[in-house]
Design an enzyme around this catalytic site. Structure first.
Site, short mmCIF file in Angstrom:
data_model
loop_
_atom_site.label_atom_id
_atom_site.label_comp_id
_atom_site.label_asym_id
_atom_site.label_seq_id
_atom_site.Cartn_x
_atom_site.Cartn_y
_atom_site.Cartn_z
N LYS A 73 0.81 -1.23 0.00
CA LYS A 73 0.00 0.00 0.00
C LYS A 73 0.84 1.28 0.00
O LYS A 73 0.41 2.29 -0.51
CB LYS A 73 -0.94 0.01 1.21
CG LYS A 73 -2.10 -0.97 1.10
CD LYS A 73 -2.98 -0.85 2.34
CE LYS A 73 -4.27 -1.61 2.17
NZ LYS A 73 -5.20 -1.40 3.27
N ASP A 109 -10.36 2.80 2.25
CA ASP A 109 -10.61 2.15 3.55
C ASP A 109 -11.41 3.06 4.48
O ASP A 109 -12.34 2.62 5.16
CB ASP A 109 -9.29 1.76 4.23
CG ASP A 109 -8.67 0.51 3.62
OD1 ASP A 109 -9.42 -0.34 3.11
OD2 ASP A 109 -7.43 0.38 3.66
N GLY A 133 -5.41 3.33 17.74
CA GLY A 133 -4.49 2.77 16.74
C GLY A 133 -3.93 3.87 15.87
O GLY A 133 -4.48 4.98 15.81
N GLY A 135 -2.03 2.62 12.84
CA GLY A 135 -1.51 1.88 11.69
C GLY A 135 -2.30 2.22 10.43
O GLY A 135 -2.91 3.30 10.34
N GLY A 136 -2.31 1.30 9.48
CA GLY A 136 -2.93 1.55 8.18
C GLY A 136 -4.42 1.85 8.29
O GLY A 136 -4.90 2.85 7.74
P1 NAP Z 1 -1.23 -2.15 11.35
O1 NAP Z 1 -0.91 -1.15 10.31
O2 NAP Z 1 -0.22 -3.19 11.71
O3 NAP Z 1 -1.63 -1.33 12.68
C1 NAP Z 1 -1.97 -1.99 13.87
C2 NAP Z 1 -2.16 -0.96 14.97
O4 NAP Z 1 -2.54 -1.67 16.16
C3 NAP Z 1 -0.90 -0.18 15.30
O5 NAP Z 1 -1.24 1.13 15.71
C4 NAP Z 1 -0.35 -1.00 16.49
O6 NAP Z 1 0.51 -0.28 17.33
C5 NAP Z 1 -1.63 -1.30 17.20
N1 NAP Z 1 -1.46 -2.43 18.12
C6 NAP Z 1 -1.12 -3.69 17.83
N2 NAP Z 1 -1.05 -4.43 18.96
C7 NAP Z 1 -1.35 -3.58 19.98
C8 NAP Z 1 -1.46 -3.73 21.38
N3 NAP Z 1 -1.24 -4.92 21.97
N4 NAP Z 1 -1.80 -2.67 22.12
C9 NAP Z 1 -2.04 -1.47 21.55
N5 NAP Z 1 -1.95 -1.24 20.22
C10 NAP Z 1 -1.62 -2.29 19.45
O7 NAP Z 1 -2.56 -2.95 10.97
P2 NAP Z 1 -3.83 -2.41 10.16
O8 NAP Z 1 -3.68 -2.74 8.73
O9 NAP Z 1 -4.08 -1.00 10.56
O10 NAP Z 1 -4.98 -3.37 10.73
C11 NAP Z 1 -5.49 -3.20 12.05
C12 NAP Z 1 -6.75 -4.06 12.22
O11 NAP Z 1 -7.73 -3.57 11.31
C13 NAP Z 1 -6.55 -5.53 11.86
O12 NAP Z 1 -7.28 -6.31 12.79
C14 NAP Z 1 -7.15 -5.67 10.48
O13 NAP Z 1 -7.67 -6.97 10.22
C15 NAP Z 1 -8.29 -4.66 10.57
N6 NAP Z 1 -8.69 -4.10 9.27
C16 NAP Z 1 -10.01 -4.21 8.93
C17 NAP Z 1 -10.44 -3.68 7.72
C18 NAP Z 1 -11.89 -3.80 7.34
O14 NAP Z 1 -12.21 -3.59 6.15
N7 NAP Z 1 -12.79 -4.10 8.26
C19 NAP Z 1 -9.53 -3.03 6.86
C20 NAP Z 1 -8.19 -2.92 7.27
C21 NAP Z 1 -7.78 -3.47 8.48
P3 NAP Z 1 2.12 -0.41 17.11
O15 NAP Z 1 2.39 0.29 15.82
O16 NAP Z 1 2.70 0.25 18.29
O17 NAP Z 1 2.43 -1.88 17.01
#
Ligand code: NAP
Length: 294
Positions: A73, A109, A133, A135-136
């Site tokens: 991405k 998204d 959060g 992240g992405g």
């Molecule tokens: P990502 O970029 O890896 O970001 C994950 C975020 O969660 C980061 O801010 C991370 O903090 C935080 N995090 C992880 N473990 C943690 C903990 N134990 N305590 C506190 N914060 C924590 O992942 P992403 O792509 O954003 O995805 C995040 C979630 O969204 C996933 O479950 C994914 O399946 C879901 N999602 C859903 C959709 C949908 O269409 N419904 C679309 C995209 C994503 P750090 O950076 O400090 O590790």
């Protein structure tokens, strides 16, 4: 209606790694078939190192467009000709259009999430929102919520990998939109309580609580919930996360991430075809409360 591949069928699809689990080919191909569009959508296992050459080939082949998933991405951005405002602010692209060889990057998204809020029966423009959060998923939701008119966005992140990125995201929003954004450490329970007292909506956009760690929750203290708060999770596996179950027990209304997934695809479909995806058909086939896809 049959979905026949013809001599003029146009190609598009999904680039990323892994991609085999994706629901996107079913969503898009069923929709092309239903609307009689001579398009096809396929998945291609492509990581960042092969991305530039695949995109050069796509340009020559005049594809209609494509989606990107992890880990492509951000890596795709230097390969594109222009970006939407949201994609620029988020720094990530999940949808590309290709018109006469010109490639434009979008990020649907956040659009998908905001549409899911409406689908659940809520309206947040003019209101305050707390987002967990950085992240992405969180970046995309934060930017779209700000563009769509959320008055104050309280971003909450742990002081980990994304803390600096979270600060930069807050600055971006404050500089480019009329939304006021601020950043709170997830460990600061008093700060989080103040944010939640003012917020209409709490959104978990961390991966905490996603299967196989469904016993986890980003909000350990249930006294932070109040009955006027709407609580949502971007996670859809499991459908009812621990966060949503505990929020419901505290009297909050809740919804999960299932329709964010549907509507990010619907927004991409509209960008490519100019037509509305037949969402009721796609919902009935793939977006039920059964745990049927990843
Ligand atoms: P990502 O970029 O890896 O970001 C994950 C975020 O969660 C980061 O801010 C991370 O903090 C935080 N995090 C992880 N473990 C943690 C903990 N134990 N305590 C506190 N914060 C924590 O992942 P992403 O792509 O954003 O995805 C995040 C979630 O969204 C996933 O479950 C994914 O399946 C879901 N999602 C859903 C959709 C949908 O269409 N419904 C679309 C995209 C994503 P750090 O950076 O400090 O590790």
């Amino acid at each position: 209606m049959d979905h026949k591949i013809t001599g003029s069928t146009r190609l598009g699809g999904l680039l990323g790694s892994p991609v085999a689990h994706s629901i996107s080919p079913m969503m898009h191909n069923d929709s092309f078939q239903e609307l009689g569009l001579d398009y096809v959508y396929l998945c291609f296992e492509v990581g960042p190192e092969k991305l530039p050459e695949v995109i050069t080939a796509f340009r020559s082949m005049n594809v209609y467009g494509f989606n990107l998933t992890m880990p492509d991405k951000e890596a795709v951005i230097p390969c594109l000709d222009e970006l939407s405002l949201a994609a620029q602010m988020i720094g990530a692209v999940n949808t590309v259009t290709c018109q006469n060889g010109k490639m434009t990057g979008h990020n649907t998204d956040g659009i998908g999430y905001m549409r899911a809020v409406e689908e659940a029966g809520y309206s947040v423009p003019g209101k305050e929102m707390t987002l967990l959060g950085a992240g992405g998923a969180a970046s995309a939701i934060a930017v779209q919520a700000a563009i769509d008119g959320v008055s104050r966005l309280h971003l909450v992140s742990r002081r980990g990998r994304s803390w600096e990125k979270a600060g930069a995201l807050v600055d971006q929003i404050n500089q480019n939109t009329s939304c006021q954004a601020d950043l709170t450490d997830l460990a600061d329970t008093d700060g989080l309580r103040k944010n939640l007292e003012r917020s209409a909506l709490l959104t978990n956009a961390t991966s905490v609580g996603m299967a196989p760690h469904a016993d986890q929750t980003p909000i350990g203290d249930c006294s932070l919930f109040h009955p006027e708060l709407i609580v949502s999770d971007v996670i859809y596996n499991p459908r009812r996360t621990r966060l949503l179950r505990e929020a419901e027990n505290a009297g909050c209304r809740t919804f999960n991430g299932m329709y964010m997934l549907l509507y990010q695809g619907e927004a991409a479909f509209r960008i490519w075809t100019g037509q509305n995806m037949p969402v009721e058909l796609i919902k009935s086939r793939y977006f039920t409360e059964k745990e049927s896809y990843e």
